[in-house]
Design a protein around this motif. Sequence first.
Motif, PDB file in Angstrom:
ATOM      1  N   GLU A   2      38.270  34.612  50.542  1.00 27.31           N
ATOM      2  CA  GLU A   2      38.032  35.034  49.161  1.00 27.31           C
ATOM      3  C   GLU A   2      36.556  35.330  48.966  1.00 27.31           C
ATOM      4  O   GLU A   2      36.189  36.255  48.253  1.00 27.31           O
ATOM      5  N   THR A   5      35.889  38.753  50.322  1.00 32.98           N
ATOM      6  CA  THR A   5      36.388  39.802  49.413  1.00 32.98           C
ATOM      7  C   THR A   5      35.422  39.960  48.235  1.00 32.98           C
ATOM      8  O   THR A   5      35.057  41.082  47.861  1.00 32.98           O
ATOM      9  N   THR A   6      35.011  38.833  47.663  1.00 34.28           N
ATOM     10  CA  THR A   6      34.071  38.890  46.533  1.00 34.28           C
ATOM     11  C   THR A   6      32.757  39.528  46.971  1.00 34.28           C
ATOM     12  O   THR A   6      32.170  40.340  46.245  1.00 34.28           O
ATOM     13  N   ASN A   9      33.263  43.265  47.287  1.00 34.19           N
ATOM     14  CA  ASN A   9      33.353  43.843  45.941  1.00 34.19           C
ATOM     15  C   ASN A   9      31.970  43.889  45.287  1.00 34.19           C
ATOM     16  O   ASN A   9      31.621  44.852  44.608  1.00 34.19           O
ATOM     17  N   GLU A 128      44.386  45.091  54.129  1.00 31.19           N
ATOM     18  CA  GLU A 128      44.694  43.655  54.195  1.00 31.19           C
ATOM     19  C   GLU A 128      44.632  43.185  55.635  1.00 31.19           C
ATOM     20  O   GLU A 128      45.322  43.717  56.504  1.00 31.19           O
ATOM     21  N   SER A 133      41.605  40.819  51.623  1.00 32.80           N
ATOM     22  CA  SER A 133      42.141  42.083  51.108  1.00 32.80           C
ATOM     23  C   SER A 133      41.096  42.748  50.223  1.00 32.80           C
ATOM     24  O   SER A 133      40.464  42.094  49.392  1.00 32.80           O
ATOM     25  N   THR A 250      29.321  40.027  40.469  1.00 41.93           N
ATOM     26  CA  THR A 250      30.689  39.851  40.959  1.00 41.93           C
ATOM     27  C   THR A 250      30.967  38.376  41.246  1.00 41.93           C
ATOM     28  O   THR A 250      32.041  37.867  40.919  1.00 41.93           O
ATOM     29  N   LEU A 253      31.519  36.541  37.998  1.00 40.73           N
ATOM     30  CA  LEU A 253      32.801  36.857  37.367  1.00 40.73           C
ATOM     31  C   LEU A 253      33.965  36.233  38.132  1.00 40.73           C
ATOM     32  O   LEU A 253      35.038  36.010  37.574  1.00 40.73           O
ATOM     33  N   ALA A 254      33.753  35.970  39.429  1.00 43.76           N
ATOM     34  CA  ALA A 254      34.828  35.386  40.238  1.00 43.76           C
ATOM     35  C   ALA A 254      34.967  33.889  39.980  1.00 43.76           C
ATOM     36  O   ALA A 254      35.977  33.296  40.302  1.00 43.76           O
TER      37      ALA A 254
ATOM     38  N   SER B 221      36.796  41.380  40.437  1.00 41.47           N
ATOM     39  CA  SER B 221      36.643  39.926  40.573  1.00 41.47           C
ATOM     40  C   SER B 221      37.737  39.183  39.823  1.00 41.47           C
ATOM     41  O   SER B 221      38.300  38.209  40.321  1.00 41.47           O
ATOM     42  N   THR B 225      40.675  36.687  41.044  1.00 40.71           N
ATOM     43  CA  THR B 225      40.918  35.341  40.521  1.00 40.71           C
ATOM     44  C   THR B 225      42.392  35.140  40.144  1.00 40.71           C
ATOM     45  O   THR B 225      42.952  34.067  40.346  1.00 40.71           O
TER      46      THR B 225
END
Lengths: 290, 394
Positions: A2, A5-6, A9, A128, A133, A250, A253-254, B221, B225
């Motif tokens: 995760e 991915t973050t 992004n 993925e 992903s 980002t 926000l995650a 994001s 989540t």
Amino acid sequence: MEFLTTFINGLSLGGVYALIALGYTMVYGIAKMLNFAHGDIIMVGGYTIMVFFNMTGLPLAAAGVAVVFCIVTGVLIEKLAYKPLRGASPLAVLITAIGVSYLLESLAQIIFGSDHKMVILNHWGTLEIGAFSVSYNTIVTLSSAIAIMIALTLFVNRTKVGKAMLAVSEDRDAASLMGISVNNIITITFAIGSALAAVAGAFYILKTPDVSTTMGSMPGIKAFTAAVIGGIGSIPGAMLGGLLLGIIETACLAVPALAPFAIAIEFGLLIIILLVKPTGILGKKKREKV
Amino acid sequence: MKKGFKAMAGAMTLTMAVAAFAACGGGNDKNYAENNTQFKICTSGPLTGDYAKYGLGVKNGATMAVEEINKVSQAELGFTFKFDMADDRADPTEVTSKYTSFYESGMQISLGTVTSGACIQWKADAKDDGIFMLTPSATSDAVYADSDYTYQMCFSDNNQGTAAAKYVKDNVTEKTVGVFYQTDDEYSSGIYNTFIAEMGDKASAVVKASFTKDTKTDFSSQVQTLKDCEFVFMPIYYSDASRFMTTANLAANKIEQYYGCDGLDGIDSMAGFDVTTIPQEISFLTHFNSNAEGGKAKDFVDKYTEEFGTETLNQFGASAYDCVYAIYEALKAAKADGKEVKVNMAPKAVCEIMKEQLQKITLTGFVTGTTIKWNKDGTVNKPADRVIVKGIDK
């Protein structure tokens, strides 16, 4: 995973901010002015993409037309609004830039109305690998932004025009004495900045398929912050600042508990960096002879 | 001579300033409606800008009701109605000038305003003048709080949060629940806070993601989540919801259902957005079902569509239509009680009568509710429906 991915992004969002920040920083470095209408060029690009994409259904062609249209708009603004103020006080130029910004927003509102328009350019699907992903839209945005930044760096450092730009930013009078046309260099800078803003507009729409008259305002302010964090006037600084800001936003926000404070954290970072290093991360100190 | 002129100018300025303060202090008792030949209902709302669809819905709905009522009200009440609406672009700073202009032109009852922020300003402006208000769509709890002259036809944020939590607790028992809301929006955060409070011990299991007006550039994001939630509650407006759904389409996720409140109304008629491209079910809690197959709601939809088309057909218009009818029914009930309202009656007197009647009255067979009553605090008491905009793709 995760986290990765973050991170990707964040880099991708940072790429968009960096492209806009480059426009700010180049114009500041060369014309010594803060072009606050720069964010609105993104909006001009957004609407151009919307119109041509709705007409043709071709996202790349629409982005190409937007680049050309934004270059024309940027150069026209420079010729009509900023060039006559070349010798004027920085405050007069700043107020003019704010005026141009409102003019562009009002024109867009008259032409397209104030409703938000949705423009879905393309869905390339999702990559993925196990738990990792990330959408191909993000990958395209990130890789294109990096390619553009490398190309710009090469252009500035290796070509004659690029070197002339560096010379003008270093010492405008000396560059002029060496036979460089300062006016032409400033025009070229505006053209490049506007083209980058158009590309940023296209990436913005890939991220959030929404076009509105104020779509460039907040990304513009954030990109300006990125340019200052990186050191205004410095091209690598704008890139670094943009990427940094994108990753921080980002990441905030995650994390649900941090999300409401994302903007406060971003601008808090600006304050801290300016306290520690007033010229920004890669900004150069200038000696003034007394 | 110059000194004399200065002294005179100073005295005049002082006099004008005193006069100005006297005029705006504590309202005045002048009855601006004394020359009215029609009973005047006014409101303001966004007729242009981002939320124009809501304002135009209200304008059309109220106009339709007034036209229908005017055919019979002369015989029933001895006067006809005039409806007037101004554009406030959902901006509270534009409200006071519109309000004042309406008040001085003889407004006797208002529909408040269309959006919450503007309505709170309208409420403050109307306080001293005693203008009764029945808003079709301003949902904020601050609209009815600490006042006895402000009523709602729509569900309050508090109501919506409570109803959403009840729906989730009753129907979404096996799924992971997520919520996506806007922290700096009164409507969204108001519903969210009530929802979380009402979820009780289940609140900690709800996955939360949020945004602000300044972090709308990228929802990746938040999608990240919420990707493992099968049910996502989104008390936000449809334009942001549509962007979240589009972004979620780009990422692997387990979302099966999107569920919202009245802010999602209009998502299926948004330009450039096709709900059928979203694989999930989209539904929202509402008091108006535009797909009703019978009853008053269907009559309203048919007539509205014929006159104004489908683009602005939403619960805002239906609610405004009901507001005008509710006022009409209350005035009729007052007459039957021996408290007849005259066409040029001062708004303060009208307000007292309306407050009394709305506490007594139960309306039946309306567009936005088969039975409608009002609680003591001005909030509405009527059944809510869950409207499914689109089912889940198989």
